[in-house]
Design an enzyme around this catalytic site. Structure first.
Site, short mmCIF file in Angstrom:
data_model
loop_
_atom_site.label_atom_id
_atom_site.label_comp_id
_atom_site.label_asym_id
_atom_site.label_seq_id
_atom_site.Cartn_x
_atom_site.Cartn_y
_atom_site.Cartn_z
N GLU A 147 45.15 12.33 24.13
CA GLU A 147 43.80 12.85 23.93
C GLU A 147 42.75 11.79 24.25
O GLU A 147 41.72 12.09 24.83
CB GLU A 147 43.61 13.35 22.48
CG GLU A 147 44.54 14.48 22.06
CD GLU A 147 44.26 15.80 22.79
OE1 GLU A 147 43.25 15.90 23.50
OE2 GLU A 147 45.09 16.72 22.65
N ASP A 294 52.12 21.57 30.37
CA ASP A 294 51.07 22.02 31.29
C ASP A 294 50.48 20.97 32.24
O ASP A 294 50.63 21.03 33.46
CB ASP A 294 49.94 22.70 30.50
CG ASP A 294 49.46 21.93 29.27
OD1 ASP A 294 49.91 20.80 29.08
OD2 ASP A 294 48.61 22.45 28.52
N GLU A 388 46.15 32.07 20.26
CA GLU A 388 46.93 30.87 20.58
C GLU A 388 48.31 31.22 21.10
O GLU A 388 48.86 30.54 21.95
CB GLU A 388 47.07 29.97 19.35
CG GLU A 388 45.93 29.03 19.13
CD GLU A 388 45.72 28.01 20.25
OE1 GLU A 388 45.27 28.41 21.35
OE2 GLU A 388 45.98 26.83 20.04
N GLU A 406 40.72 27.21 29.14
CA GLU A 406 41.64 27.39 30.27
C GLU A 406 41.42 28.67 31.05
O GLU A 406 41.51 28.70 32.28
CB GLU A 406 43.11 27.32 29.80
CG GLU A 406 43.63 25.93 29.50
CD GLU A 406 43.18 25.39 28.17
OE1 GLU A 406 42.47 26.11 27.44
OE2 GLU A 406 43.50 24.23 27.84
N THR A 492 42.14 17.22 33.80
CA THR A 492 42.55 18.32 32.91
C THR A 492 41.48 18.61 31.87
O THR A 492 41.43 19.70 31.30
CB THR A 492 43.91 18.02 32.25
OG1 THR A 492 44.38 19.20 31.62
CG2 THR A 492 43.80 16.90 31.23
#
Ligand code: DMJ
Length: 933
Positions: A147, A294, A388, A406, A492
Site C-alpha cells: 500500500e 490482480d 465486495e 475498478e 494500479t
C-alpha cells in the site's frame, strides 16, 4: 495517435524513445483511435451533457477533497460520518486495513496528480507545498509495503511527474526543484529493507522508522505475502530508479518479479494467491484475477508498456493464455486451483476483479472485456454498487463496498477503446449512485451493506486517487485536460508516470536480474491493437452486439434446483413439500416432515425450530427432499427478514458547534412515524426518567416537545415509545445498553413491535448503538442544548443549519399531526436466522454420525399458505436464488467417480465437503481482507 512518449521532452534530460518502446506504446494507446470512429449504437451524448457530467465530477471531488482538507488533514483519511480525521492509534484498530495508514497524510499524497488531471493547478501547487512542509516519512508506524508503494511512493512520483510537466509549461510550479522526487527517494530507501529475504520477495510490512526485524520494528516475523503485494512494485520502483539514476530500486522490484515467474505453476502457468517469502512455496494455491493477484498481472503488462522490456510481455501473455483457458468463463472470471485448473476453487467473485476488463482493453482483447464489464454492470444495477463479493448467480456474498474505483476504471478504458456512448451512460449511473447513496454532508462514505444502504465511517484515499480521475476523464475531451494524458501510463492506483521513462537510465537498471531477452514472435501480439483497429471501423455496433445476449444475465440467473423439483413433479412424482407452503398446524405437513427426518420443536418464545436428522428419514429420497426443504426454509426465513428489513436512518446533530456535520447511523423501528414517508423530525434532546422509559415518565416537563433519550432494555421498545409519547415527546432515540457496541461493527438493528397493534404510536423512534449514543450524551454534557434531526437520510449541511437555533414550528406541527402508520406485528428481529455456515445440510445418512447430521433452522411459521395456487411454479422463492443446486451439480461432476458410497446421492454434496467449502470461503475472506485492501 499522439506521440505517446515518442520523444516529447521535458528539458534536456528527456531522451528519445527507442524503437522497441514504440511497439509497447502502441499496444497501450492505439485503442484511443476507436473513439473517433463511433457512428452508431447507443445515442451519442451531447458535448453539453458530457460537460455537465464532468462538472458534476469536479463538484463531487471538491466535496470529498474539501472535507478531507477541512476536517481531517493532516490525518491520513477522513471519517466522513463523524467528520474528523482517522489517526492510527486513536481509533479502534480495524486490523490489516489500517496498515495503509502511516501518519503521512495519505489522502493528500494520493490526491496530488488527481488535482492536475481535474485542472486544479492552483490547488495542486498548494497541496505540494503542504506535503513538503508537513509530511514526515519517518514515523514509528508499521505499514504495508504494497500500500505504501502504490499510494505514497506512487503518489509522490505522480505528483513529481506532473510538477515537472507544469514547470516546463512555464506558468505554475516555477519554484519546484524535484522536492517530491527527493521525498520519494527517501521513502524508497525506507522500503528497501523489506526485500532482505532469500527469495527477494519483500516482507509484507515494514516499520517506517525502524525498518524490519529489530525489536523496535515490531514486524519482520511474517512468512507469507500475497502475489500482488510482491508483484506490484516495478512501475514505481523503476520510475524512481529512472528519475533518480539510483538503479537499486528497479533491480529489487525485478528480482521479486523474476522469483514469482520462476515459481509459477509450470503445468497451468498460473500463480497462487499467497506465497512463502522464504521458501517460495505457494501457501494458497487458488488462483484468479481479483484479490491477492490482480495487480501482479497488471504490472507485467504495464511494465512492458512503460519499460519496453519484451520479457514482461512474454510473461504476461503466458499468464493471460492460462487465465483465458481456465479462469475466464465468460462473462464470469472464476478462481481455480493452480494444480487442478479445471476445478473451480469457489463459487463467488470479488469486486477487485472489476479492473480486469480495463486490462484486457490494454491488451487489446475487447470481446471478453465487454462481456465481463456488462455482467458487472448488471450486478451494480441490481445493488447500486459492486458488493465486495458476489456469487455466480449474482447474489451478494459480502455486502460491503468501500467505494472502489475498478469498475469506473474499466468503463473508462472500454469507452476509449470503443467510443460507444453506452459507456458514458454507465459512468452517469455511477455518478448518480455515488451522490444518492454514498454522499454524506462531510464527504462520501463507504457502504457497509449495499443491500440496506448503511454506511461505514470510511473514505479510502483510493477514492480520490482513482475514482475521480477515471470519471472525469471519461467525460473529458482532449482540451479539458491541460496535458496529454496519452503521454502517461496509469499505475494500479491511477498515478501517472511518463512514458518517456522507457529510455531514461534504462541500461543500468537491468543488470543482476534473470530476465531473459528473447525475440518475440508474432503470437505475442495476438489480440493487441491491430485487432481492435480492424473491429471497430468495420462494425461500430460491435460492442453492442456482444452486450446484447448478456443484457439480462443477472435477472435471468435461476436456481436450477427449483426447476428440477418441478420437472420431477411434472413427470408424475409426488411433489415434495415446499417451504413456502408449510404450515406448522397442518397434520399432513407434520407427517411429511417426519418422513423427511425433520423434527419440529416449539420454543418457549413462540418460535418453532426445525431440525433435520437425515438418518431418521424414511428413505434416501425423503432425506434428500428434507435437505432441500431445510435449505428452502433457510432461504425463506432470510427472505422474510430481508423483506421486513427497513433501511437505516440518520440522527444528525444540527446545533452549534456541529451544524449537521455529525451524522450517526441509526436503526429504524417497525412502528411509529415512518421517516421515509414523512418530513424529518427536528428537536432538542432530553433524557427521560426513568432512563429505561419502562414506566410513566417522572419528568414529563423535561421531555415535552423534545426528542427523548431512552436506554435499551427491561421492557419492549413499543412500551418505551408509548411512555415518552404520553409525556409529550415528539420523537425518541433508544440507546443501546450494550457498552462499546457500534454501527461500525454490528449489523443494522431494527426495533420490532410488541406483537400487538402499535398504530397508537405516532412519533418516530430510532435506535443508536452505544458508541453513537455516547456522542449525543457527551454533546449534552458539554453543550447542554443539543438539537438533532431524525430523518431517513442525512441532509447536506447548509448555512441555514448554522443560523437556525430553534426547530421550525412548521416541522413541529407536521410531526405532531403525522398520520398514523400501520406497523408490522411480526417479531422479525427476534427470529434467529441460521447462517448457512451453521446449518449442516447433510444428505448422506449412511456415512455420518448422528451429531453430524443435524440440520437446524429456527423460523417464524408462516401464518397461512402464502399462495397455494402457485405451488407448482417453476420460479424460485420470490426470485431468490440458491447455491444448493450449483453445489449439487458441481459435486456430481467432480466426486461421483471417487465416492463409491454415493448411491442416491449423485446430485448430493456430502456434508463434510459442504462444510469444507464454507470454511474455505470464510478463510478466503479473511485472507482477502488481510492480503489486499
Ligand atoms: C487500490 O488501492 C488499487 O487499485 C489496488 O491495486 C487495489 N485496490 C485499491 C482500490 O480498490
Amino acid at each position: 495517435m499522439s506521440e505517446a512518449g515518442g520523444g516529447r521532452g521535458f528539458g534536456s534530460s528527456v531522451p528519445q524513445r527507442a524503437p522497441w518502446s514504440l511497439v509497447a506504446a502502441t499496444a497501450a494507446l492505439c485503442l484511443v483511435s476507436a473513439t473517433s470512429v463511433w457512428t452508431a449504437g447507443a445515442s451519442p451524448m451531447s458535448r453539453e451533457e458530457k460537460q455537465k457530467l464532468g462538472n458534476q465530477v469536479l463538484e463531487m471531488f471538491d466535496h470529498a477533497y474539501g472535507n478531507y482538507m477541512e476536517h481531517a488533514y493532516p490525518a491520513d483519511e477522513l471519517m466522513p460520518l463523524t467528520c474528523r480525521g482517522r489517526v492510527r492509534g486513536q481509533e479502534p484498530s480495524r486490523g490489516d486495513v489500517d496498515d495503509a495508514l502511516g501518519k503521512f497524510s495519505l489522502t493528500l499524497i494520493d490526491s496530488l496528480d488527481t488535482l492536475v488531471v481535474l485542472n486544479k493547478t492552483k490547488e495542486f501547487e498548494d497541496a505540494v507545498r503542504k506535503v513538503l512542509r508537513d509530511v514526515n516519512l519517518d514515523n514509528d508506524v508499521v505499514v504495508s509495503v504494497f500500500e505504501t508503494n502504490i499510494r505514497v511512493l506512487g503518489g509522490l512520483l505522480g505528483g513529481h511527474s506532473l510538477a515537472i510537466m507544469l514547470k516546463e509549461k512555464g506558468e505554475y510550479m516555477q519554484w519546484y526543484n524535484d522536492e517530491l522526487l527527493q521525498m520519494a527517494k527517501q521513502l524508497g530507501y525506507k522500503l528497501l529493507p523489506a526485500f532482505n529475504t532469500t527469495s527477494g520477495l519483500p516482507y509484507p510490512r515494514i516499520n517506517l522508522k525502524f525498518g524490519i526485524r529489530k525489536p523496535e520494528a515490531r514486524t519482520g516475523t511474517e512468512t507469507d505475502t500475497c502475489t500482488a503485494c510482491a508483484g506490484t512494485l516495478i512501475l514505481e520502483f523503476a520510475a524512481l530508479s529512472r528519475f533518480t539514476g539510483a538503479t537499486i530500486f528497479e533491480e529489487y522490484a525485478r528480482k521479486a518479479l523474476d522469483f514469482l515467474w520462476e515459481k509459477r505453476q509450470r503445468s497451468s502457468n498460473l500463480v497462487g494467491v499467497t506465497i512463502n517469502i522464504h521458501t517460495g512455496d505457494w501457501v494458497r494455491k487458488d488462483s484468479g484475477v481479483g484479490a491477492g493477484i490482480d495487480s501482479y498481472y497488471e504490472y507485467l503488462l504495464k511494465a512492458y508498456v512503460l519499460l519496453g522490456d519484451d520479457s514482461f510481455l512474454e510473461r504476461f501473455n503466458t499468464h493471460y493464455d492460462a487465465i483465458m483457458r481456465y479462469i475466464s468463463q465468460p462473462p464470469l472470471l472464476l478462481d481455480v486451483h493452480i494444480h487442478k485448473p479445471m476445478l473451480n476453487a469457489r463459487t463467488w467473485m470479488d469486486a477487485l476483479l472489476a479492473f480486469f476488463p480495463g486490462l484486457q482493453v490494454l491488451k487489446g482483447d475487447i470481446r471478453p472485456a465487454i462481456e465481463t464489464h456488462e455482467m458487472l454492470y448488471q450486478v451494480i444495477k441490481k445493488h447500486n454498487f459492486l458488493p465486495e463479493a458476489f456469487t455466480t448467480d449474482f447474489r451478494v456474498h459480502w455486502a460491503q463496498h468501500p467505494l472502489r474505483p475498478e469498475f469506473a476504471e474499466s468503463t473508462y478504458f472500454l469507452y476509449k477503446a470503443t467510443g460507444d456512448p453506452y459507456y458514458l451512460e454507465v459512468g452517469k449511473t455511477l455518478i448518480e449512485n455515488l451522490n444518492k447513496y454514498a454522499r454524506v454532508p462531510c464527504g462520501f462514505a463507504a457502504m457497509k451493506d449495499v443491500r440496506t444502504g448503511s454506511h461505514e465511517d470510511r473514505m479510502d484515499s483510493f477514492f480520490l486517487a482513482e475514482m475521480f480521475k477515471y470519471l472525469y476523464l471519461l467525460f473529458a475531451d482532449k482540451e479539458d485536460v491541460i496535458f496529454d494524458i496519452e503521454d502517461y501510463i496509469f499505475t494500479t492506483e491511477a498515478h501517472l508516470l511518463p512514458l518517456w521513462l522507457s529510455t531514461t537510465n534504462q541500461r543500468i537498471s537491468k543488470k543482476n536480474t534473470t530476465s531473459e531477452y528473447t525475440e518475440l514472435d508474432d503470437s505475442n501480439f495476438d489480440w493487441t491493437c491491430p485487432n481492435t483497429q480492424i473491429l471497430f471501423p468495420n462494425d461500430p455496433l460491435y460492442a453492442q452486439s456482444i452486450r446484447e445476449p448478456l443484457k439480462n444475465v443477472v435477472d435471468k440467473s435461476c436456481p436450477r434446483g427449483i426447476i428440477r423439483v418441478e420437472e420431477s413433479f411434472r413427470s408424475g412424482a409426488k411433489p415434495p413439500l415446499r417451504a413456502r407452503d408449510f404450515m406448522a398446524t397442518n397434520p399432513e405437513h407434520l407427517e411429511i416432515l417426519k418422513k423427511m427426518g425433520v423434527s419440529l420443536i416449539h420454543l418457549k418464545d413462540g418460535r418453532v425450530q426445525l431440525v433435520q436428522h437425515a438418518i431418521q428419514a424414511a428413505s434416501s429420497i425423503d432425506a434428500e427432499d428434507g435437505l432441500r426443504f431445510m435449505q428452502e426454509m433457510i432461504e425463506l426465513s432470510s427472505q422474510q427478514q430481508k423483506e421486513q428489513q427497513l433501511p437505516p436512518r440518520a440522527v444528525q446533530i444540527v446545533s452549534h458547534p456541529f451544524f449537521g456535520r455529525v451524522v450517526l447511523t441509526a436503526g429504524p423501528a417497525q412502528f411509529g412515524l415512518d421517516l421515509s414517508k414523512h418530513k424529518e423530525t427536528r428537536g432538542f434532546v432530553a433524557s427521560s426518567k426513568p432512563y429505561n422509559g419502562c414506566s410513566e415518565l417522572t419528568n414529563p416537563e423535561a421531555v415535552m416537545g423534545k426528542i427523548a433519550l431512552i436506554q435499551r432494555g427491561q421492557c419492549m421498545f413499543a412500551e418505551k415509545a408509548r411512555n415518552i409519547q404520553n409525556a409529550g415527546a415528539i420523537g425518541g432515540i433508544v440507546i443501546d445498553d450494550n457498552e462499546g457496541s457500534s454501527s461500525d461493527t454490528a449489523p443494522l438493528f431494527q426495533m420490532a413491535g410488541d406483537g400487538k397493534d402499535t398504530d397508537d404510536i405516532t412519533i418516530p423512534m430510532l435506535f443508536l448503538f452505544s458508541k453513537e449514543g455516547s456522542i449525543i450524551l457527551d454533546a449534552i454534557r458539554e453543550y447542554e442544548e443539543v438539537e438533532v434531526l431524525l430523518s431517513d437520510k442525512a441532509k447536506d449541511r447548509d448555512p441555514e443549519m448554522e443560523n437556525e437555533e430553534q426547530p421550525s414550528s412548521e416541522n413541529d406541527s407536521q410531526n405532531q399531526s403525522a398520520e398514523q402508520i400501520a406497523s408490522s406485528s411480526q417479531e422479525v428481529d427476534l427470529v434467529d436466522q441460521e447462517s448457512p455456515e451453521e446449518s449442516s445440510l447433510n444428505s448422506h445418512p449412511e456415512s455420518l454420525s448422528p451429531a453430524d447430521t443435524d440440520n437446524a433452522a429456527s423460523i417464524s411459521p408462516p401464518e397461512q399458505n402464502s399462495n397455494p395456487t402457485e405451488s407448482h411454479e417453476t420460479t424460485s422463492l420470490d426470485g431468490e436464488c440458491t447455491d444448493l443446486d450449483n453445489q449439487l451439480q458441481e459435486q456430481s461432476e467432480t466426486e461421483e467417480d471417487s465416492n463409491p458410497n454415493v448411491s442416491w446421492g449423485k446430485k448430493v454434496q456430502p456434508i463434510d465437503s459442504i462444510l469444507a467449502d464454507w470454511n474455505e470461503d470464510i478463510e478466503a475472506f479473511e485472507m482477502m481482507e488481510k492480503d489486499e485492501l
